[in-house]
Write a protein that holds these residues in place. Structure first.
Motif, short mmCIF file in Angstrom:
data_model
loop_
_atom_site.label_atom_id
_atom_site.label_comp_id
_atom_site.label_asym_id
_atom_site.label_seq_id
_atom_site.Cartn_x
_atom_site.Cartn_y
_atom_site.Cartn_z
N GLU A 193 5.77 74.00 48.42
CA GLU A 193 6.57 74.13 49.65
C GLU A 193 8.04 74.33 49.35
N GLU A 231 11.71 75.38 49.05
CA GLU A 231 12.67 76.29 49.67
C GLU A 231 14.05 76.11 49.02
N ARG A 280 17.27 73.25 55.11
CA ARG A 280 16.51 74.02 54.10
C ARG A 280 16.06 73.19 52.91
N SER A 283 14.06 71.40 50.83
CA SER A 283 12.66 70.98 50.87
C SER A 283 12.39 69.91 49.81
N HIS A 284 13.25 69.85 48.80
CA HIS A 284 13.01 68.91 47.70
C HIS A 284 14.28 68.16 47.29
N THR A 340 16.35 65.30 52.50
CA THR A 340 15.27 66.24 52.75
C THR A 340 14.47 65.72 53.96
N ARG A 385 11.14 68.61 59.60
CA ARG A 385 10.31 69.19 58.53
C ARG A 385 9.83 68.10 57.59
N THR A 386 8.84 68.44 56.79
CA THR A 386 8.42 67.46 55.78
C THR A 386 9.29 67.68 54.54
N GLY A 387 9.59 66.57 53.91
CA GLY A 387 10.41 66.68 52.72
C GLY A 387 9.64 66.21 51.50
N ASN A 388 10.14 66.55 50.34
CA ASN A 388 9.51 66.14 49.09
C ASN A 388 10.56 65.46 48.22
N PRO A 426 8.28 79.84 50.79
CA PRO A 426 7.32 79.01 51.50
C PRO A 426 6.46 79.86 52.43
#
Ligand code: AMP
Length: 666
Positions: free
Chosen positions: A262, A264, A331, A333-334, A354, A359-362, A655
């Motif tokens: 995922e 970005e 934006r 994502s991580h 994140t 949104r889901t974050g990592n 993504p």
């Protein structure tokens, strides 16, 4: 208690400081030589444990610090101890007891680092297993600080080779570990045999009863500093950790970035300002759009970086905690915790960058075995397990590259008018008597040359056997000399010689240069910068794609060096201008007349010597040895992420919710 202390979960009778004053080491009133050393190592702000402990220890008070590895506790006691030393007195004034020799060495090194601008300072690690003779000699030179394991320190006290009569501070580091390892009696014995009026600091990750009893018995009205873990919910964030094991963190990071689904944009946290720049540069060199964000940058520059991250012209920002405070870029994502955070609070703060805007974050945490306690503390604080992850294999990275590559081909097939190219292929088939599949394979090879689909170390994937093509004539291939030889029809594109039989990548894909023209180039690193000829050879060979044997005489001068090379085309010069040795760009250019002249007669350029492949030649000259020592380019896998037409290729597949990038000529 100040807002800062409350925010960081610090409790106890701690002197109150405003948050502004704790933002810098200078505000902690450390002497100038220490501040200079801290600036050298790139520490931006004191960690919470440092902000709390340094004033207490500077004031000469006793202290109990509940802190584990990773919180910055070493500097929390080393800095005030150094500040209070009298360097003129060549006797032990501070003793640090540690449970292991590794920790003793590490702590002694930390003292050395922080005392870099304190001439005459002397710290000595003493531990079991090291030669007594060496230790006795070193002790007789009068170190100011002793860092040792309890058993060996006791030995020296009993032999009277160590005199602690003038000791003013004693630190028990990782007291609970010393208890666990059965050293607690030795520790008590040492406490009994040091001056009563000493200052004592006890650091421990946990406070089991025996440690508490020692504190009660031997410490005088100690101040207590504890990093409390406030529990917080971080539901929208997928948290994972990777246990750093031997493997290079940078290598691990790039592999993870390549395979993350995922992906970005990433925010990567490191501890020091220097590390932000260092890591961002290394990522850039591997083709990522990365930049540093730290407290040394002007507000304007920081805003620029954030804007670029928002707009997508940057994919990775490497930041310190302070610089990334309050960053809100959906934006991201991580979040990668490349260095562990000081406490759970800052972990929660970091990963909160994140998983924004619904949104889901990592979050991925790099954690060394010694820092596993911090991981446990974070799990407790966030009330969530953090899943372990394995380092993606080279094969997984390669597979990902193949998938992206295939997707790009499909995109082109779906979106571009290829009539002209069909015609080129058709003509090639008929004129050269080769099959479409062979042409396709050769084109795929060309397209991936810069960033190999199948990097060294990855086995040839098992593709299903191709159906027989009886109608296809055997193809001809050119030998190195250019004449045509028949190759058996059996030699399908799937059948490559086993890796071991193939020559190394450098030998397979050398750039060709007009070796008959030798040019002397000047590069802007020399002896004063610590450059070594083998590093210069390595950098030029790897980055410029120049075979080691084509690199001739290297002359080192104080602030520059000269290198004899074949005449380089502009694109290679361009790369080499930016190539770094000892962190400095080479800024290569043709040397002026006289630059590079030394008294001894210049050695013959090596390509005038016997023309044998570097790997087979007997390594007689020093240059051969240097070439041998250089880092092979292929060891850098995954050196660059694949297949982008832009100068700086984007490392990852976009993504799933993003439309594929349209035009990607190779
Ligand atoms: P420790 O908890 O003492 O083992 O420290 C862990 C790591 O944090 C070491 O690598 C230190 O160099 C680093 N460190 C300690 N204090 C700071 C600081 N204020 N800023 C950045 N890095 C730090």
């Amino acid at each position: 208690m100040s807002a800062f202390m409350a925010n960081h979960g610090l409790s106890g009778n701690i002197m109150t400081q405003s948050i502004e004053s704790i933002e810098s080491f200078a505000a902690l009133q450390l002497p100038a030589p220490l501040l200079t050393a801290l600036a050298d190592v790139g520490y931006e702000t004191p960690s919470p444990i440092q902000a709390a402990c340094i004033p207490i220890l500077l004031a000469g008070r006793d202290l109990i610090g509940e802190a584990q590895t990773g919180t910055g506790k070493t500097a929390a006691f080393a800095l005030p101890l150094l500040a209070r030393l009298d360097l003129a007195k060549k006797v032990p004034q501070a003793l640090v007891l540690t449970p292991t020799r590794e920790l003793a060495i590490q702590v002694a090194e930390a003292f050395q680092k922080y005392a870099h601008h304190m001439p005459g300072f002397h710290v000595l690690p003493v531990y079991g297993g090291q030669s007594m003779v060496i230790q006795l000699r070193a002790l007789s030179r009068g170190p100011h600080v002793i860092v040792g394991t309890p058993g060996r320190v006791m030995d020296h006290l009993e032999r009277k080779s160590l005199n602690l009569n003038r000791l003013s501070t004693l630190v028990l580091d990782e007291a609970d570990e010393m208890l666990r390892m059965g050293f607690i009696d030795d520790v008590e014995w040492i406490l009994e045999h040091t001056p009563k009026e000493r200052q004592t600091a006890l650091f421990s990750a946990t406070m089991p009863d025996p440690i508490r009893r020692i504190a009660q018995r031997y410490l005088r009205e100690p101040e207590q500093v504890k990093i409390r873990s406030a529990t917080t919910t971080v539901a929208a964030i997928k948290q994972r950790y990777w246990q750093v094991r031997g493997a290079d963190k940078l290598e691990a990071l790039t592999r993870m970035l390549e395979v993350e689904e995922e992906f970005e944009a990433a925010l990567i946290f490191v501890r020091t300002k220097t590390a932000t720049v260092d890591l961002a540069e290394k990522l850039e060199a591997r083709g990522y759009e990365a930049a540093a964000l730290n407290g040394d940058m002007t507000q304007g520059l920081r805003e620029q970086v954030i804007e670029r991250l928002k707009s997508g012209s940057l994919d990775i920002v490497v930041a310190t905690d302070v610089a990334a405070r309050g960053l809100d870029v959906p934006r991201i994502s991580h979040v990668i915790n490349y260095d562990v955070p000081y406490d759970t609070e800052s972990y929660v703060h970091r990963i909160g960058r994140t998983g924004r805007a619904g949104r889901t974050g990592n979050a991925i945490l790099f954690v060394a075995p010694r820092e596993m306690r911090m991981l446990k503390a974070i799990e407790r604080a966030t009330r969530q397990p953090i899943e372990p992850i394995q380092l993606p294999t080279r094969g997984a990275v390669a597979e990902r590259r193949v998938t992206q590559f295939k997707q790009q081909i499909l995109d082109v097939l779906g979106e571009e008018n290829l009539d002209f190219f069909y015609e080129v292929v058709r003509r090639m088939e008929s004129e050269e008597n080769v099959a479409t599949r062979q042409i396709a394979a050769a084109l795929a090879f060309l397209a991936q040359r810069e960033r190999p689909l199948q990097p060294d170390g990855v086995d040839v994937p098992e593709y299903p056997a191709a159906p027989p093509r009886p109608e296809r004539p055997a193809f001809a291939e050119r030998t190195e000399r250019g004449d045509r030889t028949e190759r058996p029809a059996k030699a399908e594109w799937t059948e490559r010689p086993p890796r071991a039989e193939r020559p190394p990548r450098e030998a397979r894909e050398p750039r060709t240069f007009a070796a008959d023209q030798v040019v002397r180039y000047r590069i802007e690193v020399g002896r004063n910068q610590g450059a070594l000829p083998k590093e210069i050879v390595g950098a030029i060979a790897n980055e410029g794609g120049i075979e080691g044997k084509l690199i001739g005489q290297i002359n080192l001068f104080d602030d520059y060096s000269t290198v004899e090379l074949p005449s380089l085309p502009p694109e290679v010069l361009d790369i080499l201008k930016r190539t770094r040795v000892r962190q400095l760009p080479l800024k290569i250019r043709v040397a002026e007349v006289g630059e590079g002249d030394v008294r001894r007669p210049p050695a013959k350029p090596r390509w005038d010597k016997e023309r044998v492949p570097a790997r087979e030649s007997p390594r007689k000259s020093p240059w051969e040895t240097q070439t041998q020592e250089r880092r092979p380019a292929s060891a850098e896998f995954p050196s660059k992420p694949p297949y982008r037409s832009e100068k700086k290729p984007k490392p990852f597949g976009k993504p799933a919710d993003k439309p594929p990038v349209k035009k990607r000529p190779y």
